[in-house]
Design an enzyme around this catalytic site. Structure first.
Site, PDB file in Angstrom:
ATOM      1  N   SER A   1       0.856  -1.193   0.000  1.00 24.98           N
ATOM      2  CA  SER A   1       0.000   0.000   0.000  1.00 24.98           C
ATOM      3  C   SER A   1       0.887   1.237   0.000  1.00 24.98           C
ATOM      4  O   SER A   1       1.645   1.472   0.946  1.00 24.98           O
ATOM      5  CB  SER A   1      -0.891   0.014   1.242  1.00 24.98           C
ATOM      6  OG  SER A   1      -1.384   1.329   1.426  1.00 24.98           O
TER       7      SER A   1
ATOM      8  N   HIS B   1      -1.064  -1.235  -4.406  1.00 27.86           N
ATOM      9  CA  HIS B   1      -2.324  -0.937  -3.727  1.00 27.86           C
ATOM     10  C   HIS B   1      -2.418   0.570  -3.501  1.00 27.86           C
ATOM     11  O   HIS B   1      -1.531   1.172  -2.889  1.00 27.86           O
ATOM     12  CB  HIS B   1      -2.410  -1.699  -2.400  1.00 27.86           C
ATOM     13  CG  HIS B   1      -3.731  -1.560  -1.706  1.00 27.86           C
ATOM     14  ND1 HIS B   1      -4.852  -2.270  -2.080  1.00 27.86           N
ATOM     15  CD2 HIS B   1      -4.109  -0.773  -0.673  1.00 27.86           C
ATOM     16  CE1 HIS B   1      -5.871  -1.937  -1.294  1.00 27.86           C
ATOM     17  NE2 HIS B   1      -5.444  -1.024  -0.430  1.00 27.86           N
TER      18      HIS B   1
ATOM     19  N   ASP C   1      -4.599   3.646  -2.143  1.00 31.66           N
ATOM     20  CA  ASP C   1      -5.675   3.988  -1.202  1.00 31.66           C
ATOM     21  C   ASP C   1      -6.201   5.399  -1.444  1.00 31.66           C
ATOM     22  O   ASP C   1      -5.482   6.381  -1.277  1.00 31.66           O
ATOM     23  CB  ASP C   1      -5.149   3.889   0.237  1.00 31.66           C
ATOM     24  CG  ASP C   1      -4.993   2.455   0.690  1.00 31.66           C
ATOM     25  OD1 ASP C   1      -5.963   1.683   0.562  1.00 31.66           O
ATOM     26  OD2 ASP C   1      -3.895   2.101   1.159  1.00 31.66           O
TER      27      ASP C   1
ATOM     28  N   MET D   1      -8.774   8.190  -0.259  1.00 26.72           N
ATOM     29  CA  MET D   1      -9.578   8.614   0.907  1.00 26.72           C
ATOM     30  C   MET D   1     -10.076  10.042   0.697  1.00 26.72           C
ATOM     31  O   MET D   1      -9.346  10.879   0.157  1.00 26.72           O
ATOM     32  CB  MET D   1      -8.740   8.545   2.177  1.00 26.72           C
ATOM     33  CG  MET D   1      -8.139   7.169   2.433  1.00 26.72           C
ATOM     34  SD  MET D   1      -7.292   7.117   4.020  1.00 26.72           S
ATOM     35  CE  MET D   1      -6.531   5.497   3.932  1.00 26.72           C
TER      36      MET D   1
ATOM     37  N   HIS E   1      -8.270   1.223  -4.257  1.00 26.90           N
ATOM     38  CA  HIS E   1      -9.184   0.967  -3.148  1.00 26.90           C
ATOM     39  C   HIS E   1      -9.890   2.278  -2.830  1.00 26.90           C
ATOM     40  O   HIS E   1      -9.289   3.178  -2.241  1.00 26.90           O
ATOM     41  CB  HIS E   1      -8.373   0.443  -1.954  1.00 26.90           C
ATOM     42  CG  HIS E   1      -9.157   0.285  -0.697  1.00 26.90           C
ATOM     43  ND1 HIS E   1      -8.556   0.074   0.539  1.00 26.90           N
ATOM     44  CD2 HIS E   1     -10.495   0.307  -0.452  1.00 26.90           C
ATOM     45  CE1 HIS E   1      -9.481  -0.033   1.462  1.00 26.90           C
ATOM     46  NE2 HIS E   1     -10.673   0.124   0.892  1.00 26.90           N
TER      47      HIS E   1
ATOM     48  N   MET F   1     -12.075   4.583  -0.884  1.00 33.16           N
ATOM     49  CA  MET F   1     -12.732   4.864   0.397  1.00 33.16           C
ATOM     50  C   MET F   1     -13.360   6.241   0.244  1.00 33.16           C
ATOM     51  O   MET F   1     -12.921   7.232   0.844  1.00 33.16           O
ATOM     52  CB  MET F   1     -11.707   4.820   1.538  1.00 33.16           C
ATOM     53  CG  MET F   1     -11.260   3.390   1.863  1.00 33.16           C
ATOM     54  SD  MET F   1      -9.707   3.331   2.789  1.00 33.16           S
ATOM     55  CE  MET F   1      -8.531   3.403   1.436  1.00 33.16           C
TER      56      MET F   1
ATOM     57  N   MET G   1     -11.301  -5.887   4.980  1.00 37.84           N
ATOM     58  CA  MET G   1     -10.528  -4.972   5.816  1.00 37.84           C
ATOM     59  C   MET G   1     -10.267  -5.639   7.159  1.00 37.84           C
ATOM     60  O   MET G   1     -11.205  -6.071   7.840  1.00 37.84           O
ATOM     61  CB  MET G   1     -11.297  -3.666   6.062  1.00 37.84           C
ATOM     62  CG  MET G   1     -11.520  -2.788   4.839  1.00 37.84           C
ATOM     63  SD  MET G   1     -10.022  -2.331   3.963  1.00 37.84           S
ATOM     64  CE  MET G   1      -9.115  -1.434   5.233  1.00 37.84           C
TER      65      MET G   1
ATOM     66  N   ASP H   1      -6.523  -6.439   3.937  1.00 42.29           N
ATOM     67  CA  ASP H   1      -5.922  -5.103   4.001  1.00 42.29           C
ATOM     68  C   ASP H   1      -5.927  -4.604   5.443  1.00 42.29           C
ATOM     69  O   ASP H   1      -6.984  -4.351   6.010  1.00 42.29           O
ATOM     70  CB  ASP H   1      -6.751  -4.165   3.104  1.00 42.29           C
ATOM     71  CG  ASP H   1      -6.145  -2.779   2.965  1.00 42.29           C
ATOM     72  OD1 ASP H   1      -5.078  -2.511   3.548  1.00 42.29           O
ATOM     73  OD2 ASP H   1      -6.757  -1.957   2.255  1.00 42.29           O
TER      74      ASP H   1
HETATM   75  C1  DX5 Z   1      -6.352   1.590   5.389  1.00 38.55           C
HETATM   76  C2  DX5 Z   1      -5.806   1.251   4.029  1.00 38.55           C
HETATM   77  C3  DX5 Z   1      -4.699   0.281   4.001  1.00 38.55           C
HETATM   78  C4  DX5 Z   1      -3.469   0.685   4.758  1.00 38.55           C
HETATM   79  C5  DX5 Z   1      -2.816  -0.562   5.260  1.00 38.55           C
HETATM   80  O1  DX5 Z   1      -7.537   2.284   5.247  1.00 38.55           O
HETATM   81  O2  DX5 Z   1      -6.852   0.712   3.214  1.00 38.55           O
HETATM   82  O3  DX5 Z   1      -4.376  -0.101   2.666  1.00 38.55           O
HETATM   83  O4  DX5 Z   1      -2.549   1.404   3.997  1.00 38.55           O
HETATM   84  O5  DX5 Z   1      -1.725  -0.191   6.019  1.00 38.55           O
HETATM   85  P1  DX5 Z   1      -1.006  -1.186   7.021  1.00 38.55           P
HETATM   86  O6  DX5 Z   1      -0.489  -2.308   6.180  1.00 38.55           O
HETATM   87  O7  DX5 Z   1       0.049  -0.322   7.597  1.00 38.55           O
HETATM   88  O8  DX5 Z   1      -2.038  -1.647   7.990  1.00 38.55           O
HETATM   89 ZN    ZN Z   2      -6.388  -0.189   1.216  1.00 37.78          ZN
END
Ligand code: DX5
Ligand code: ZN
Length: 229
Positions: A8, A33, A35, A37, A67, A69, A138, A176
Site C-alpha cells: 500500500s 495498492h 488507497d 480517501m 481501493h 474509500m 478490511m 488489508d
Molecule cells: C487503510 C488502508 C490500508 C493501509 C494498510 O484504510 O486501506 O491499505 O494502507 O496499512 P497497514 O499495512 O500499515 O495496515
Molecule cells: Zn487499502
C-alpha cells in the site's frame, strides 16, 4: 496457490512516489495498492486519479489496485479507469446501487471488487460474487495505515474462501490492514491469496539503498512458502 503481494503506497514517501513504486516492484511486489480517501467516507484525505495517471506515465506497468474509500463512488470511477486503474474496489455501503457500480467499473474496462469493513456483513456477496474479480476484507477500520490486525477477520476470510470455491470462481481474496511477516502465513491459511501491506513494507527500511525492499518482500514470500509446503 498464486499468492500476490500488494504494497500500500499510503505508507510510501510521497515526495519520491515513482521511485518508491519502482523499488518495491523491483523487489518482487506484484500489485500496487492505491488507497483513495476523501475526508467524508473516511476521516483522511489522500490521492486521486491524477496520481494514478502520473504513476502510469512514470512507467509503472504492474496492476494498480485502486481501493476507493469515497462516497459517492460512481462519479470518480471513469476518472480512475482513464487514469490507468486495473482493479477498482469500493465499499458497498458507500454506493446507493451496488450492482450498477459494479457494472460501471466493468464497462469502464476495469476489474471490480467489493470491500468489507471489519463489522460489515457479507450478505451482499450472495448476489454479487459472480460479478467480482476481487473481494477485499478490511482487517482494520479504514482510514489509516499502521493499525493492528483484527483477528475475527480470519473467520470472515474462511467464509469468503468457501463461497468462492463452492461456486468455482477465480475471484481474488485480498486482505488489508495490519499484515506483516508475523501473521501473513496465518492469513494465507484462512484462504487469502492477495496481501496488502503498507507500513510493514514501506516502514521496513529507509536508508537510501535502492534494494531496501528486497528483504521485507523476501520475508513475506518466505512465510507464504511455508503455507504451500
Ligand atoms: C487503510 C488502508 C490500508 C493501509 C494498510 O484504510 O486501506 O491499505 O494502507 O496499512 P497497514 O499495512 O500499515 O495496515
Ligand atoms: Zn487499502
Amino acid at each position: 496457490m498464486d499468492y500476490r503481494i500488494a504494497p500500500s503506497i499510503l505508507s510510501a514517501d510521497f515526495a519520491r512516489l515513482g521511485e518508491e513504486v519502482d523499488n518495491v516492484l523491483a523487489a518482487g511486489a506484484d500489485i500496487v495498492h492505491f488507497d483513495v480517501m476523501d475526508n467524508h467516507y473516511v476521516p483522511n484525505l489522500t490521492i486521486g486519479p491524477l496520481v494514478c495517471e502520473a504513476l502510469r506515465k512514470h512507467g509503472v506497468s504492474a496492476p494498480i489496485d485502486v481501493h476507493l474509500m469515497v462516497k459517492p463512488v460512481d462519479r470518480i470511477v471513469p476518472d480512475f479507469a482513464k487514469a490507468g486503474a486495473s482493479y477498482i474496489t469500493f465499499h458497498p455501503e458507500a454506493s446507493e446501487h451496488i450492482d450498477r457500480t459494479i457494472g460501471l467499473i466493468r464497462d469502464a474496462g476495469c476489474q471490480p471488487g467489493l470491500v468489507f469493513n471489519p463489522a460489515t456483513p457479507l450478505d451482499v456477496l450472495e448476489w454479487t460474487l459472480d460479478k467480482l474479480d476481487m473481494v477485499l476484507l478490511m482487517s482494520v477500520n479504514p482510514g489509516f495505515g499502521g493499525q493492528k490486525f483484527i483477528p475475527h477477520v480470519l473467520e470472515k476470510a474462511r467464509r469468503v474462501r468457501r463461497m468462492i470455491d463452492e461456486r468455482g470462481l477465480a475471484t481474488r481474496l485480498e486482505i488489508d490492514g495490519g499484515v506483516g511477516p508475523a501473521n501473513i502465513a496465518e492469513v494465507a491459511r484462512a484462504g487469502v491469496d492477495t496481501f496488502v501491506a503498507g507500513s510493514a513494507v514501506f516502514g521496513a527500511a529507509r536508508d537510501g539503498d535502492p534494494h531496501r525492499y528486497d528483504s521485507i518482500i523476501g520475508a513475506l514470500r518466505a512465510e507464504l512458502a511455508k503455507v504451500k509446503s
